[in-house]
Motif scaffolding. Structure first.
Motif, PDB file in Angstrom:
ATOM      1  N   ILE A  13       0.796  -1.305  -0.019  1.00 15.39           N
ATOM      2  CA  ILE A  13       0.067  -0.124   0.030  1.00 15.39           C
ATOM      3  C   ILE A  13       0.963   1.342  -0.006  1.00 15.39           C
ATOM      4  O   ILE A  13       1.762   1.204   0.980  1.00 15.39           O
ATOM      5  CB  ILE A  13      -1.096  -0.220   1.346  1.00 15.39           C
ATOM      6  N   LEU A  14       0.365   2.318  -0.874  1.00 11.36           N
ATOM      7  CA  LEU A  14       1.180   3.396  -0.941  1.00 11.36           C
ATOM      8  C   LEU A  14       0.359   4.479  -0.332  1.00 11.36           C
ATOM      9  O   LEU A  14      -0.796   4.304  -0.309  1.00 11.36           O
ATOM     10  CB  LEU A  14       1.597   4.019  -2.569  1.00 11.36           C
ATOM     11  N   TYR A  15       0.848   5.382   0.182  1.00 14.07           N
ATOM     12  CA  TYR A  15       0.148   6.547   0.682  1.00 14.07           C
ATOM     13  C   TYR A  15      -1.041   7.181  -0.455  1.00 14.07           C
ATOM     14  O   TYR A  15      -1.921   7.716   0.200  1.00 14.07           O
ATOM     15  CB  TYR A  15       0.929   7.868   1.413  1.00 14.07           C
ATOM     16  N   THR A  16      -0.654   7.134  -1.601  1.00 15.99           N
ATOM     17  CA  THR A  16      -1.642   7.554  -2.514  1.00 15.99           C
ATOM     18  C   THR A  16      -2.998   6.701  -2.508  1.00 15.99           C
ATOM     19  O   THR A  16      -3.760   7.169  -2.940  1.00 15.99           O
ATOM     20  CB  THR A  16      -0.877   7.618  -4.030  1.00 15.99           C
ATOM     21  N   ASP A  17      -2.834   5.493  -2.094  1.00 12.38           N
ATOM     22  CA  ASP A  17      -3.841   4.482  -1.972  1.00 12.38           C
ATOM     23  C   ASP A  17      -4.888   4.993  -0.821  1.00 12.38           C
ATOM     24  O   ASP A  17      -6.041   4.480  -0.980  1.00 12.38           O
ATOM     25  CB  ASP A  17      -3.480   3.111  -1.924  1.00 12.38           C
ATOM     26  N   ARG A  18      -4.467   5.905  -0.197  1.00 11.30           N
ATOM     27  CA  ARG A  18      -5.456   6.438   1.025  1.00 11.30           C
ATOM     28  C   ARG A  18      -5.733   7.737   0.853  1.00 11.30           C
ATOM     29  O   ARG A  18      -6.714   8.343   1.489  1.00 11.30           O
ATOM     30  CB  ARG A  18      -4.550   6.291   2.418  1.00 11.30           C
ATOM     31  N   LEU A  19      -5.603   8.349  -0.425  1.00  9.70           N
ATOM     32  CA  LEU A  19      -6.190   9.690  -0.711  1.00  9.70           C
ATOM     33  C   LEU A  19      -7.698   9.533  -1.287  1.00  9.70           C
ATOM     34  O   LEU A  19      -7.872   8.501  -1.844  1.00  9.70           O
ATOM     35  CB  LEU A  19      -5.342  10.273  -1.743  1.00  9.70           C
ATOM     36  N   THR A  20      -8.283  10.430  -1.289  1.00 10.69           N
ATOM     37  CA  THR A  20      -9.723  10.785  -1.839  1.00 10.69           C
ATOM     38  C   THR A  20      -9.467  10.782  -3.445  1.00 10.69           C
ATOM     39  O   THR A  20      -8.194  11.113  -3.772  1.00 10.69           O
ATOM     40  CB  THR A  20     -10.339  11.999  -1.656  1.00 10.69           C
ATOM     41  N   PRO A  21     -10.317  10.144  -4.219  1.00  8.61           N
ATOM     42  CA  PRO A  21     -10.369  10.225  -5.633  1.00  8.61           C
ATOM     43  C   PRO A  21      -9.847  11.565  -6.248  1.00  8.61           C
ATOM     44  O   PRO A  21      -8.925  11.631  -6.976  1.00  8.61           O
ATOM     45  CB  PRO A  21     -11.627   9.835  -6.045  1.00  8.61           C
ATOM     46  N   LEU A  22     -10.306  12.594  -5.701  1.00  3.66           N
ATOM     47  CA  LEU A  22     -10.078  13.902  -6.110  1.00  3.66           C
ATOM     48  C   LEU A  22      -8.656  14.318  -5.928  1.00  3.66           C
ATOM     49  O   LEU A  22      -7.766  14.739  -6.663  1.00  3.66           O
ATOM     50  CB  LEU A  22     -10.928  15.101  -5.609  1.00  3.66           C
ATOM     51  N   SER A  23      -8.233  14.143  -4.684  1.00  9.44           N
ATOM     52  CA  SER A  23      -6.647  14.371  -4.362  1.00  9.44           C
ATOM     53  C   SER A  23      -5.840  13.498  -5.334  1.00  9.44           C
ATOM     54  O   SER A  23      -4.855  14.119  -5.984  1.00  9.44           O
ATOM     55  CB  SER A  23      -6.570  13.835  -2.905  1.00  9.44           C
ATOM     56  N   LYS A  24      -6.127  12.255  -5.502  1.00 13.74           N
ATOM     57  CA  LYS A  24      -5.400  11.329  -6.310  1.00 13.74           C
ATOM     58  C   LYS A  24      -5.189  12.090  -8.010  1.00 13.74           C
ATOM     59  O   LYS A  24      -4.271  12.158  -8.536  1.00 13.74           O
ATOM     60  CB  LYS A  24      -5.537  10.103  -6.333  1.00 13.74           C
ATOM     61  N   LYS A  25      -6.517  12.280  -8.300  1.00 13.73           N
ATOM     62  CA  LYS A  25      -6.878  12.921  -9.595  1.00 13.73           C
ATOM     63  C   LYS A  25      -5.610  14.168  -9.780  1.00 13.73           C
ATOM     64  O   LYS A  25      -5.065  14.478 -10.893  1.00 13.73           O
ATOM     65  CB  LYS A  25      -8.250  13.305  -9.885  1.00 13.73           C
ATOM     66  N   LEU A  26      -5.621  15.053  -8.781  1.00  9.82           N
ATOM     67  CA  LEU A  26      -5.091  16.396  -8.860  1.00  9.82           C
ATOM     68  C   LEU A  26      -3.161  16.035  -8.955  1.00  9.82           C
ATOM     69  O   LEU A  26      -2.549  16.952  -9.526  1.00  9.82           O
ATOM     70  CB  LEU A  26      -5.215  17.165  -7.662  1.00  9.82           C
ATOM     71  N   MET A  27      -2.993  14.933  -8.529  1.00 12.40           N
ATOM     72  CA  MET A  27      -1.595  14.576  -8.488  1.00 12.40           C
ATOM     73  C   MET A  27      -1.318  13.770  -9.832  1.00 12.40           C
ATOM     74  O   MET A  27       0.144  13.450 -10.055  1.00 12.40           O
ATOM     75  CB  MET A  27      -1.376  13.521  -7.449  1.00 12.40           C
ATOM     76  N   GLU A  28      -2.313  13.256 -10.703  1.00 12.95           N
ATOM     77  CA  GLU A  28      -1.963  12.416 -11.924  1.00 12.95           C
ATOM     78  C   GLU A  28      -0.828  12.792 -12.588  1.00 12.95           C
ATOM     79  O   GLU A  28      -0.182  11.873 -12.996  1.00 12.95           O
ATOM     80  CB  GLU A  28      -3.350  12.332 -12.735  1.00 12.95           C
ATOM     81  N   SER A  29      -0.988  14.137 -13.366  1.00 12.93           N
ATOM     82  CA  SER A  29       0.126  14.462 -14.223  1.00 12.93           C
ATOM     83  C   SER A  29       1.526  14.279 -13.611  1.00 12.93           C
ATOM     84  O   SER A  29       2.454  14.007 -14.205  1.00 12.93           O
ATOM     85  CB  SER A  29      -0.213  15.869 -14.747  1.00 12.93           C
ATOM     86  N   LYS A  30       1.625  14.678 -12.259  1.00 15.62           N
ATOM     87  CA  LYS A  30       2.907  14.619 -11.573  1.00 15.62           C
ATOM     88  C   LYS A  30       3.322  13.230 -11.586  1.00 15.62           C
ATOM     89  O   LYS A  30       4.544  12.880 -11.467  1.00 15.62           O
ATOM     90  CB  LYS A  30       3.006  15.419 -10.312  1.00 15.62           C
ATOM     91  N   LEU A  31       2.522  12.196 -10.971  1.00 17.13           N
ATOM     92  CA  LEU A  31       2.576  10.835 -10.884  1.00 17.13           C
ATOM     93  C   LEU A  31       3.271  10.330 -12.408  1.00 17.13           C
ATOM     94  O   LEU A  31       4.011   9.377 -12.190  1.00 17.13           O
ATOM     95  CB  LEU A  31       1.440  10.048 -10.385  1.00 17.13           C
ATOM     96  N   LYS A  32       2.550  10.823 -13.348  1.00 14.19           N
ATOM     97  CA  LYS A  32       3.000  10.212 -14.627  1.00 14.19           C
ATOM     98  C   LYS A  32       4.377  10.529 -15.075  1.00 14.19           C
ATOM     99  O   LYS A  32       5.105   9.710 -15.251  1.00 14.19           O
ATOM    100  CB  LYS A  32       1.972  10.720 -15.922  1.00 14.19           C
ATOM    101  N   LYS A  33       4.936  11.924 -14.428  1.00 16.21           N
ATOM    102  CA  LYS A  33       6.214  12.168 -14.715  1.00 16.21           C
ATOM    103  C   LYS A  33       7.263  11.438 -14.149  1.00 16.21           C
ATOM    104  O   LYS A  33       8.265  11.029 -14.252  1.00 16.21           O
ATOM    105  CB  LYS A  33       6.431  13.833 -14.359  1.00 16.21           C
ATOM    106  N   ILE A  34       6.838  10.891 -12.595  1.00 18.07           N
ATOM    107  CA  ILE A  34       7.573  10.173 -11.864  1.00 18.07           C
ATOM    108  C   ILE A  34       7.590   8.733 -12.555  1.00 18.07           C
ATOM    109  O   ILE A  34       8.891   8.338 -12.885  1.00 18.07           O
ATOM    110  CB  ILE A  34       6.968  10.028 -10.492  1.00 18.07           C
ATOM    111  N   ILE A  35       6.518   8.233 -13.106  1.00 12.73           N
ATOM    112  CA  ILE A  35       6.545   7.091 -13.804  1.00 12.73           C
ATOM    113  C   ILE A  35       7.507   6.875 -14.869  1.00 12.73           C
ATOM    114  O   ILE A  35       8.444   6.048 -15.141  1.00 12.73           O
ATOM    115  CB  ILE A  35       5.192   6.478 -14.149  1.00 12.73           C
ATOM    116  N   ASN A  36       7.637   8.032 -15.838  1.00 14.60           N
ATOM    117  CA  ASN A  36       8.395   8.071 -17.000  1.00 14.60           C
ATOM    118  C   ASN A  36       9.945   8.730 -16.506  1.00 14.60           C
ATOM    119  O   ASN A  36      10.818   8.492 -17.460  1.00 14.60           O
ATOM    120  CB  ASN A  36       7.884   9.411 -17.941  1.00 14.60           C
ATOM    121  N   GLY A  37      10.276   9.077 -15.331  1.00 15.47           N
ATOM    122  CA  GLY A  37      11.556   9.349 -15.025  1.00 15.47           C
ATOM    123  C   GLY A  37      11.809  10.768 -15.449  1.00 15.47           C
ATOM    124  O   GLY A  37      13.062  11.213 -15.573  1.00 15.47           O
ATOM    125  N   SER A  38      10.911  11.571 -15.708  1.00 16.72           N
ATOM    126  CA  SER A  38      11.328  12.866 -16.346  1.00 16.72           C
ATOM    127  C   SER A  38      11.131  13.786 -15.132  1.00 16.72           C
ATOM    128  O   SER A  38      10.465  14.769 -14.957  1.00 16.72           O
ATOM    129  CB  SER A  38      10.194  13.196 -17.309  1.00 16.72           C
TER     130      SER A  38
END
Length: 193
Positions: free
Chosen positions: A158-183
């Motif tokens: 379990i990651l802390y992102t799994d404990r967030l509200t759907p809205l909070s996680k949605k707001l982080m989505e683009s930044k999380l994609k940058k982490i996944i891509n290593g950019s």
């Protein structure tokens, strides 16, 4: 040895971790490497799954956080006479959580540059073995309990992102994609997808 930390998106971070069967030289080296890796990344906790070893093992240093806080924050985050801990947790199991909860920001070395508020119990009781495989049952409160719960979650996949509200996680989505891509720029070694 300073090891690379797995970035958000790596499937190992979502695995339930295996119990450690006994004290071996390899486990002792892993523990030492985890402390070095966490300290070099300026972290306060690290799970072995974050370095690609899905074992029920994590390290916590809330002492350093306590030392770097101003006195007003110490009162909010630590009980009187609590100055934090520096401890290794092996095969840990939380056996009690208080009904009293609190929200505070959490970050993660696998999710660099981001933090969000997460609700957690104020106090926990946990059974674990330390680095020397001595058994303990201890209660922790405040910030130390929060860090332990965060790292314990890693052993459950379990990651802390799994404990967030759907809205909070949605707001982080683009930044999380940058982490996944290593950019992203990070001040410590990381392994990206």
């Amino acid at each position: 040895m300073n090891l690379s930390i797995l970035a958000y998106g790596n499937r190992i971070l979502k695995q339930k971790c295996s119990k450690i069967s006994g004290n071996t030289p390899e486990i002792q080296k892993l523990v030492a490497d985890m402390w070095t890796t966490m300290e070099n990344a300026n972290g306060c906790g690290l799970s072995s799954s974050q370095i690609g070893k899905p074992l029920q093992l994590f390290v916590v240093d809330s002492e350093i956080t306590y030392k770097n806080m101003d006195s007003e924050d110490k009162i909010l985050y630590f009980k009187k006479n609590d100055k934090g801990i520096k401890e290794t947790f092996i095969n840990a199991k939380i056996i009690h959580s208080s009904e009293e909860t609190w929200e505070d920001y959490e970050g993660c070395l696998s999710i660099p540059g981001l933090s969000q508020k997460v609700k957690r119990p104020w106090e926990i009781t946990i059974e674990y073995m330390d680095q020397h495989f001595t058994k303990h049952t201890r209660a922790f409160t405040g910030l130390t309990a929060r860090i332990i719960q965060h790292e314990y979650d890693h052993t459950l996949g379990i990651l802390y992102t799994d404990r967030l509200t759907p809205l909070s996680k949605k707001l982080m989505e683009s930044k999380l994609k940058k982490i996944i891509n290593g950019s992203i720029e990070v001040g410590y070694p990381m392994k990206f997808l």
